[in-house]
Design a protein around this motif. Sequence first.
Motif, PDB file in Angstrom:
ATOM      1  N   PHE A 248       0.807  -1.220   0.000  1.00 22.34           N
ATOM      2  CA  PHE A 248       0.000   0.000   0.000  1.00 22.34           C
ATOM      3  C   PHE A 248       0.838   1.266   0.000  1.00 22.34           C
ATOM      4  N   LYS A 249       2.175   1.137   0.004  1.00 20.05           N
ATOM      5  CA  LYS A 249       3.090   2.269  -0.147  1.00 20.05           C
ATOM      6  C   LYS A 249       2.787   3.360   0.874  1.00 20.05           C
ATOM      7  N   ASN A 250       2.910   2.997   2.147  1.00 20.52           N
ATOM      8  CA  ASN A 250       2.632   3.950   3.229  1.00 20.52           C
ATOM      9  C   ASN A 250       3.791   4.926   3.375  1.00 20.52           C
ATOM     10  N   LYS A 251       3.607   6.141   2.857  1.00 23.02           N
ATOM     11  CA  LYS A 251       4.627   7.170   3.108  1.00 23.02           C
ATOM     12  C   LYS A 251       4.014   8.562   3.036  1.00 23.02           C
ATOM     13  N   THR A 252       2.726   8.664   3.195  1.00 24.02           N
ATOM     14  CA  THR A 252       2.057   9.953   3.160  1.00 24.02           C
ATOM     15  C   THR A 252       1.937  10.510   4.564  1.00 24.02           C
ATOM     16  N   SER A 253       1.522  11.776   4.638  1.00 26.41           N
ATOM     17  CA  SER A 253       1.456  12.444   5.929  1.00 26.41           C
ATOM     18  C   SER A 253       0.420  11.815   6.855  1.00 26.41           C
ATOM     19  N   GLU A 254      -0.595  11.143   6.284  1.00 30.93           N
ATOM     20  CA  GLU A 254      -1.621  10.532   7.115  1.00 30.93           C
ATOM     21  C   GLU A 254      -1.119   9.293   7.834  1.00 30.93           C
ATOM     22  N   ASP A 255       0.066   8.800   7.497  1.00 32.80           N
ATOM     23  CA  ASP A 255       0.622   7.589   8.117  1.00 32.80           C
ATOM     24  C   ASP A 255       1.778   7.924   9.045  1.00 32.80           C
ATOM     25  N   VAL A 256       1.751   9.113   9.653  1.00 32.97           N
ATOM     26  CA  VAL A 256       2.845   9.518  10.533  1.00 32.97           C
ATOM     27  C   VAL A 256       2.942   8.594  11.740  1.00 32.97           C
ATOM     28  N   SER A 257       1.799   8.149  12.265  1.00 30.04           N
ATOM     29  CA  SER A 257       1.825   7.275  13.445  1.00 30.04           C
ATOM     30  C   SER A 257       2.526   5.950  13.126  1.00 30.04           C
ATOM     31  N   LEU A 258       2.205   5.363  11.955  1.00 33.96           N
ATOM     32  CA  LEU A 258       2.889   4.138  11.553  1.00 33.96           C
ATOM     33  C   LEU A 258       4.370   4.377  11.318  1.00 33.96           C
ATOM     34  N   LEU A 259       4.695   5.536  10.776  1.00 36.64           N
ATOM     35  CA  LEU A 259       6.104   5.860  10.534  1.00 36.64           C
ATOM     36  C   LEU A 259       6.873   5.932  11.847  1.00 36.64           C
ATOM     37  N   VAL A 260       6.258   6.532  12.878  1.00 34.72           N
ATOM     38  CA  VAL A 260       6.916   6.636  14.178  1.00 34.72           C
ATOM     39  C   VAL A 260       7.104   5.244  14.792  1.00 34.72           C
ATOM     40  N   ILE A 261       6.055   4.415  14.722  1.00 38.57           N
ATOM     41  CA  ILE A 261       6.152   3.063  15.298  1.00 38.57           C
ATOM     42  C   ILE A 261       7.231   2.256  14.587  1.00 38.57           C
ATOM     43  N   ASP A 262       7.266   2.331  13.257  1.00 37.08           N
ATOM     44  CA  ASP A 262       8.281   1.578  12.514  1.00 37.08           C
ATOM     45  C   ASP A 262       9.680   2.082  12.825  1.00 37.08           C
ATOM     46  N   SER A 263       9.820   3.386  13.051  1.00 31.91           N
ATOM     47  CA  SER A 263      11.135   3.931  13.408  1.00 31.91           C
ATOM     48  C   SER A 263      11.586   3.406  14.766  1.00 31.91           C
ATOM     49  N   ILE A 264      10.644   3.302  15.710  1.00 35.63           N
ATOM     50  CA  ILE A 264      10.983   2.744  17.025  1.00 35.63           C
ATOM     51  C   ILE A 264      11.402   1.283  16.889  1.00 35.63           C
ATOM     52  N   VAL A 265      10.700   0.535  16.041  1.00 33.00           N
ATOM     53  CA  VAL A 265      11.064  -0.860  15.804  1.00 33.00           C
ATOM     54  C   VAL A 265      12.470  -0.951  15.220  1.00 33.00           C
ATOM     55  N   ASP A 266      12.804  -0.049  14.298  1.00 29.58           N
ATOM     56  CA  ASP A 266      14.147  -0.049  13.723  1.00 29.58           C
ATOM     57  C   ASP A 266      15.209   0.180  14.790  1.00 29.58           C
ATOM     58  N   VAL A 267      14.930   1.103  15.724  1.00 31.79           N
ATOM     59  CA  VAL A 267      15.891   1.389  16.798  1.00 31.79           C
ATOM     60  C   VAL A 267      16.069   0.166  17.694  1.00 31.79           C
ATOM     61  N   VAL A 268      14.959  -0.506  18.015  1.00 33.91           N
ATOM     62  CA  VAL A 268      15.048  -1.704  18.869  1.00 33.91           C
ATOM     63  C   VAL A 268      15.847  -2.803  18.175  1.00 33.91           C
ATOM     64  N   PHE A 269      15.629  -2.976  16.881  1.00 36.11           N
ATOM     65  CA  PHE A 269      16.399  -3.981  16.140  1.00 36.11           C
ATOM     66  C   PHE A 269      17.884  -3.631  16.112  1.00 36.11           C
ATOM     67  N   PHE A 270      18.199  -2.337  16.034  1.00 40.06           N
ATOM     68  CA  PHE A 270      19.611  -1.928  16.056  1.00 40.06           C
ATOM     69  C   PHE A 270      20.229  -2.226  17.421  1.00 40.06           C
ATOM     70  N   ILE A 271      19.475  -1.970  18.502  1.00 38.34           N
ATOM     71  CA  ILE A 271      19.978  -2.293  19.840  1.00 38.34           C
ATOM     72  C   ILE A 271      20.185  -3.802  19.967  1.00 38.34           C
ATOM     73  N   ASP A 272      19.313  -4.578  19.331  1.00 38.30           N
ATOM     74  CA  ASP A 272      19.446  -6.030  19.368  1.00 38.30           C
ATOM     75  C   ASP A 272      20.755  -6.474  18.715  1.00 38.30           C
ATOM     76  N   ILE A 273      21.158  -5.790  17.647  1.00 36.38           N
ATOM     77  CA  ILE A 273      22.441  -6.107  17.011  1.00 36.38           C
ATOM     78  C   ILE A 273      23.594  -5.874  17.985  1.00 36.38           C
ATOM     79  N   VAL A 274      23.541  -4.742  18.694  1.00 32.42           N
ATOM     80  CA  VAL A 274      24.600  -4.435  19.659  1.00 32.42           C
ATOM     81  C   VAL A 274      24.639  -5.489  20.763  1.00 32.42           C
TER      82      VAL A 274
END
Length: 535
Positions: A248-274
């Motif tokens: 569904f190509k979520n990258k519009t302004s109406e999907d800011v909440s999903l963008l924030v959640i996915d960014s948090i998931v990315d940070v957690v995955f990076f911490i998992d690498i460490v």
Amino acid sequence: MPGGRRGLVAPQNTFLENIIRRSSSQPDSSFLLANAQIVDYPIVYCNETFCKMSGYNRAEVMQKSCRCAWMYGELTEKEAVERVDRALDHHLADQFEILLYKKNRTPLWLLVHVAPIRNERELVVLFLLTFRDITALKQPIDQDDPKGAGLSKFAKLARSVTRSRSVLVSALPALKEPQRQSHLAHVSTQPHHVMSLSGDVLPQYRQEAPKTPPHILLHYCAFKAIWDWIILCLTFYTAIMVPYNVAFKNKTSEDVSLLVIDSIVDVVFFIDIVLNFHTTFVGPGGEVVSDPKVIRKNYFKSWFLIDLLSCLPYDVFNAFDHDEDGIGSLFSALKVVRLLRLGRVVRKLDRYLEYGAAMLILLLCFYMLVAHWLACVWYSIGRSDADSGLQYSWLWKLANVTQTPYSYVWSNESDGPELVNGPSRKTMYVTALYFTMTCMTSVGFGNVAAETDNEKIFTICMMIVAALLYATIFGHVTTIIQQMTSATAKYHDMLNNVREFMKLHEVPKALSERVMDYVVSTWAMTKGLDTDKVS
């Protein structure tokens, strides 16, 4: 997430490891470990040095009694044999000399240490027997002896030095008590005394956590277990949202909440690498590896690349990229790499597959997950056909049915017509999931159907995959339900057999009621288990 051994494994018992490590520093050190809980104390481990010294291979030594009666000979003293039996039968620590015989019947004088090994409940569970060859000290040097005359001067000198050293050790009891204690404290630190019977030197046969550097985490500690479950939940979230976001190509302004959640998931995955660079793992021999260099090397060879690709912030890149056919579409495709983390989920959940209810839930979740993935692919195909101008695709028909038709608008960015309006994203996803579920369950209502060539090809492939998946999953479901109800079925079958037996033999009513009461009460206590078979 380490594999299925503690974390997966219980804390390693370091007793044998410590004994082997200490004995490896002295090539002439030989020892046996025997089970003190079984009659005649069978040998459960012997090191290679003992095999070389005695001439027996390990297969010939294992499970024999640690009394070493199979090495006795005609010149073995009865007093030494009695000391062996007394030390083992009464769980005493002792040290003595004994004459044993090798496999080729060559006499062998040994200095034997017997040490009972206690566990955390102070029960003797093992015997540690260490041996030192003192044959050279028991053979006197006689200049008139033709054997002694054949010795070289260097050999005679070495033997005399060794004998002088043994005389000094034998004279220790005659020393004053302070001098004796001082000498023993010094001797216990020497390599040849690491098998000392002293309680503070002898390793303990207990469940011990391996010693790790301060910055290294044990893979089975409480914090790592909680962290693994967090990563597990986020991996499931990723398995659901990644195909949805790509389709569904979520990258519009109406999907800011999903963008924030996915960014948090990315940070957690990076911490998992460490954390994975600082977490122990179970080696091929079952040992816990805590060396930082080995941990890093192992992680680089295993999951590092997949974890790195999983934690890249593709959604952030897509949010600032407006070229649908450029680097943004590439990043959207690369997000699918995150699904490879599901391999770690399978390893994590492997221990729960023995439970019928858990297995049933996991199979249903996997079935729904596959339906979700196929729904995202089905929508992508319909959207691609609609963008190509095929006004008879399933999406175009859905738009007409829901009275939210598509329309074309000229776009300067794409330098051509662009498809706008149409059904809501929720309606399109629910309809796509509805279609995949009807196909996978072979229901096929037909109100949503494949119209274009691409849709028909995808539907054919989906039917083939779904047929195999349906047969596999629901075959397992049938087996699990049968296992869950097998005890009840066995119980009723037994009652019917008892009733038929009493009816056939015309058992009196009073006696038959007593028999039925006995059968029911016995089942309530044993649940149908045969205690003889279990024991």
